[in-house]
Design a protein around this motif. Structure first.
Motif, short mmCIF file in Angstrom:
data_model
loop_
_atom_site.label_atom_id
_atom_site.label_comp_id
_atom_site.label_asym_id
_atom_site.label_seq_id
_atom_site.Cartn_x
_atom_site.Cartn_y
_atom_site.Cartn_z
N PHE A 59 0.83 -1.21 0.00
CA PHE A 59 0.00 0.00 0.00
C PHE A 59 0.86 1.25 0.00
N VAL A 62 2.20 1.78 -3.40
CA VAL A 62 1.15 2.28 -4.30
C VAL A 62 0.97 3.77 -4.10
N GLU A 68 1.47 -0.29 -9.11
CA GLU A 68 0.05 -0.16 -9.46
C GLU A 68 -0.80 -0.78 -8.36
N PRO A 69 -2.00 -0.25 -8.12
CA PRO A 69 -2.87 -0.84 -7.10
C PRO A 69 -3.37 -2.22 -7.54
N GLN A 70 -3.45 -3.15 -6.57
CA GLN A 70 -3.91 -4.49 -6.87
C GLN A 70 -5.17 -4.85 -6.10
N GLU A 74 -6.78 -0.63 -2.05
CA GLU A 74 -5.82 0.31 -2.66
C GLU A 74 -6.51 1.15 -3.74
N LYS A 75 -7.34 0.51 -4.53
CA LYS A 75 -8.05 1.23 -5.59
C LYS A 75 -9.04 2.23 -5.01
N LEU A 78 -7.15 5.30 -3.61
CA LEU A 78 -6.73 6.21 -4.69
C LEU A 78 -7.92 6.99 -5.23
#
Length: 119
Positions: A59, A62, A68-70, A74-75, A78
């Protein structure tokens, strides 16, 4: 999920005064994730908390822009950062062109008093 839960529910009353789930920007699941993990994620982002475990370390990577977010968390974080910290455009209800006052004034000068009064 190996990211620690926040010590209390997280709310951003400045940018989302009615809560995450009432804005229409987040799904109910996304709003729940932000509420449950928000304090931990803020602390990790601001380096007030040391990452414990691989997911927290990922995290931090990221957030730093190294990876990249996984995960969904995390997504969602963002997405939250984008909505909370970036300028949002305002779109009014009326999208028509503004009237030209000079064109109206020009038309008025061409009219004479005879146009207004009938004898």
């Amino acid at each position: 999920m190996s990211i620690r839960l926040g010590h209390k529910a997280y709310y951003d009353f400045v940018k989302f005064p009615r809560g995450f789930n009432k804005t229409g920007d987040f799904t109910l699941k996304e709003a729940d994730l932000l509420t449950l993990f928000g304090h931990t994620l803020v602390s990790l982002e601001q380096k007030q908390l040391e990452p414990m475990g691989s997911e927290e370390l990922h995290f931090v990577e990221v957030i730093s822009g190294l990876t990249e977010p996984q995960t969904l968390l995390e997504k969602v974080w963002l997405k939250y950062i984008k909505l909370a910290r970036c300028h949002r455009a305002f779109h009014g209800l009326c999208g028509g062109k503004k009237s030209q006052p000079s064109a109206i004034a020009d038309n008025d000068s061409e009219m004479s008093s005879d146009d207004y009064f009938d004898d």
